[in-house]
Design a protein around this motif. Structure first.
Motif, PDB file in Angstrom:
ATOM      1  N   SER A 146       0.732  -0.960  -0.061  1.00  0.00           N
ATOM      2  CA  SER A 146       0.162   0.035  -0.121  1.00  0.00           C
ATOM      3  C   SER A 146       0.896   1.244  -0.090  1.00  0.00           C
ATOM      4  CB  SER A 146      -1.096   0.107   1.309  1.00  0.00           C
ATOM      5  OG  SER A 146      -1.866  -0.934   1.342  1.00  0.00           O
ATOM      6  N   GLY A 150       1.104   4.350  -2.487  1.00  0.00           N
ATOM      7  CA  GLY A 150       0.793   5.561  -2.247  1.00  0.00           C
ATOM      8  C   GLY A 150       1.905   6.618  -2.663  1.00  0.00           C
ATOM      9  N   PHE A 155       1.310  10.525  -2.711  1.00  0.00           N
ATOM     10  CA  PHE A 155       0.895  11.012  -1.295  1.00  0.00           C
ATOM     11  C   PHE A 155       1.814  11.672  -0.413  1.00  0.00           C
ATOM     12  CE2 PHE A 155      -3.133   7.801  -0.643  1.00  0.00           C
ATOM     13  CZ  PHE A 155      -3.570   8.197  -2.004  1.00  0.00           C
ATOM     14  N   GLU A 159      -0.333  11.513   4.752  1.00  0.00           N
ATOM     15  CA  GLU A 159      -1.542  10.656   4.214  1.00  0.00           C
ATOM     16  C   GLU A 159      -0.693   9.135   4.069  1.00  0.00           C
ATOM     17  OE1 GLU A 159      -3.597  12.890   0.610  1.00  0.00           O
ATOM     18  OE2 GLU A 159      -1.736  12.774   0.326  1.00  0.00           O
ATOM     19  N   ASP A 162      -1.520   7.313   7.661  1.00  0.00           N
ATOM     20  CA  ASP A 162      -2.801   6.770   7.670  1.00  0.00           C
ATOM     21  C   ASP A 162      -3.060   5.634   7.008  1.00  0.00           C
ATOM     22  OD1 ASP A 162      -3.953   8.910   9.483  1.00  0.00           O
ATOM     23  OD2 ASP A 162      -4.525  10.252   7.872  1.00  0.00           O
ATOM     24  N   LEU A 163      -2.645   5.544   5.670  1.00  0.00           N
ATOM     25  CA  LEU A 163      -2.574   4.518   4.780  1.00  0.00           C
ATOM     26  C   LEU A 163      -1.935   3.274   5.415  1.00  0.00           C
ATOM     27  CD1 LEU A 163      -3.138   3.346   2.151  1.00  0.00           C
ATOM     28  CD2 LEU A 163      -1.089   4.192   1.057  1.00  0.00           C
ATOM     29  N   ALA A 217      -7.838   6.091   8.808  1.00  0.00           N
ATOM     30  CA  ALA A 217      -7.246   4.714   9.018  1.00  0.00           C
ATOM     31  C   ALA A 217      -8.245   3.661   9.338  1.00  0.00           C
ATOM     32  CB  ALA A 217      -6.152   4.816  10.060  1.00  0.00           C
ATOM     33  N   VAL A 220     -10.421   2.194   6.664  1.00  0.00           N
ATOM     34  CA  VAL A 220      -9.777   1.163   5.918  1.00  0.00           C
ATOM     35  C   VAL A 220     -10.161  -0.229   6.536  1.00  0.00           C
ATOM     36  CG1 VAL A 220      -7.607   0.022   5.499  1.00  0.00           C
ATOM     37  CG2 VAL A 220      -7.932   2.598   4.976  1.00  0.00           C
ATOM     38  N   HIS A 224     -11.967  -2.137   3.128  1.00  0.00           N
ATOM     39  CA  HIS A 224     -11.104  -2.869   2.398  1.00  0.00           C
ATOM     40  C   HIS A 224     -11.546  -4.041   1.409  1.00  0.00           C
ATOM     41  CE1 HIS A 224     -10.947  -5.367   5.926  1.00  0.00           C
ATOM     42  NE2 HIS A 224     -10.213  -6.448   5.501  1.00  0.00           N
ATOM     43  N   SER A 243     -13.335   5.064   0.373  1.00  0.00           N
ATOM     44  CA  SER A 243     -12.259   6.008   0.526  1.00  0.00           C
ATOM     45  C   SER A 243     -11.045   5.671  -0.436  1.00  0.00           C
ATOM     46  CB  SER A 243     -11.852   6.079   1.840  1.00  0.00           C
ATOM     47  OG  SER A 243     -11.334   4.979   2.325  1.00  0.00           O
ATOM     48  N   LEU A 245      -7.882   5.702   0.529  1.00  0.00           N
ATOM     49  CA  LEU A 245      -7.091   4.552   1.205  1.00  0.00           C
ATOM     50  C   LEU A 245      -7.361   3.256   1.024  1.00  0.00           C
ATOM     51  CD1 LEU A 245      -6.062   6.682   4.367  1.00  0.00           C
ATOM     52  CD2 LEU A 245      -4.806   7.015   1.933  1.00  0.00           C
ATOM     53  N   SER A 246      -8.752   3.064   1.364  1.00  0.00           N
ATOM     54  CA  SER A 246      -9.470   1.638   1.018  1.00  0.00           C
ATOM     55  C   SER A 246      -9.332   1.132  -0.085  1.00  0.00           C
ATOM     56  CB  SER A 246     -10.904   1.805   1.558  1.00  0.00           C
ATOM     57  OG  SER A 246     -11.291   2.407   2.911  1.00  0.00           O
TER      58      SER A 246
END
Length: 366
Positions: A146, A150, A155, A159, A162-163, A217, A220, A224, A243, A245-246
């Motif tokens: 991930s 990112g 990113f 960010e 959080d990811l 976060a 996610v 996910h 989202s 990130l998800s």
């Protein structure tokens, strides 16, 4: 080195990467000769693939993070999840584990610092996972993948944090699912599948009520398994209702899960999983994220033995980030003996494609 299913490892081969236990201790050191009793002991630990060295694969495949950081991260995630499981079984106050839970942030910071410090980082290594520690190894791998996506998407560091935290915790809800269901060897019943599909909501609700985890976060853990076309769970969300990130963790999760050996099925080759994800870009997975992912994953790392559509057996010698499915390869076996040791640039040979990864070296079939 090359990754080989343990059933295809020839007795007397040399181990190319250390094998670790759940505490991060070396069980078998690289360079060890793999005799039959050793291979049997490894398989008894539910480790089904190994990196080996042979005359076709003298290239050293480096992990994207230092082995000591990977093992420390796995142990810390394992310790946190064990703590949560124990608290849940005792019905105790969840607040008692908040101190231990802070280690998640330390893991995230260390992973980010390690990965951001490298340039043009790519996903070329499939981690060797043991059955017993799969969840914790998977959590770290999903976080690493991930983060690489990112970074490719440019990113900011906040960010990425959080990811990474969301990725490390994406399966935390599984501590509330019985191990009998999670580790079932056979096909799940419909009732068992529904229980499994509760883990995103269970994890989200737990974090929401227990810890100071950021909203991005925490989301996610809930989203996910959602898919942009509405095919996912637990809420069947679509498109922009998921989202960003998800969406990233969804791709990383699928890639690592499908390329991992599980008790109920064998791992799929990285190239097949990449092709699956690319084929579903825009329908299940966000197209922009799939495009970024396809530029940072190496389905055929240098040293991989592959078979071409013309029948030649080759070893991958050069990989290009913009064309990961079209590397340069060196012929090691061909019906035309004059072609052996010649280089084929697949980026220029449109009529030839890679049809499979070969685990048995050519002489093994003679």
């Amino acid at each position: 080195m090359r990754l080989v299913p343990i059933k295809s490892v020839k007795e007397g081969s040399v181990l190319a990467k250390n094998i670790y236990d759940g505490e991060g201790r070396v069980l078998l050191k690289e360079g060890a000769e793999l005799k039959k009793p050793v291979l049997e002991k490894i398989e008894a630990l539910h480790i089904y693939t190994l990196y080996i060295n042979d005359k076709y694969s003298d290239v050293i495949i480096e992990d994207v993070i230092k082995p000591e950081i990977r093992q420390k991260s796995i142990k810390q995630i394992r310790d946190v999840f064990y703590k949560l499981e124990n608290i849940n079984s005792r019905k105790s106050d969840y607040k008692e584990s908040e101190k231990e839970f802070q280690s998640i942030y330390y893991v995230a910071s260390e992973l980010i610092d390690e990965i951001v410090s490298k340039k043009n980082i790519m996903i070329g290594l499939v981690d060797i996972k043991s059955f017993d520690d799969y969840t914790y190894q998977h959590s770290v791998n999903v976080a690493v993948i991930s983060l690489i996506i990112g970074i490719k998407l440019k990113f900011h560091k906040y960010e990425l944090f959080d990811l990474c935290v969301g990725a490390l915790l994406h399966d935390v809800g599984k501590v509330f699912i019985s191990s009998e269901i999670l580790n079932k060897e056979g096909e799940l019943t419909e009732a068992e599948r529904k229980i499994i599909e509760e883990h995103p909501k269970l994890g989200y609700d737990y974090l929401k009520g227990s810890y100071d985890v950021s909203v991005p976060a925490r989301i996610v853990t809930l989203q996910h398994h959602e898919r942009i076309g509405g095919q996912g769970y637990p809420e069947g969300r679509e498109g922009e209702r998921i989202s960003i990130l998800s969406k990233i963790v969804a791709v990383a999760d699928v890639y690592d899960a499908m390329t991992s050996d599980r008790v109920y099925r064998k791992a799929l080759p990285p190239n097949e999983v990449l092709e699956y994800i690319m084929a579903n870009g825009g329908t299940q997975f966000d197209y922009k994220i799939v495009q970024a992912f396809s530029k940072v994953v190496i389905p055929y790392p240098e040293g991989t033995l592959i078979k071409l559509s013309n029948g030649d057996i080759c070893v991958v010698v050069t990989v290009y980030s913009e064309m990961p499915l079209r590397p340069d390869v060196k012929v090691v076996y061909s019906d035309d003996k004059g072609k052996v040791d010649s280089i084929i640039e697949l980026s220029k040979e449109n009529s030839i494609v890679i049809v499979s990864i070969e685990h048995n070296a050519p002489e093994d079939d003679e």
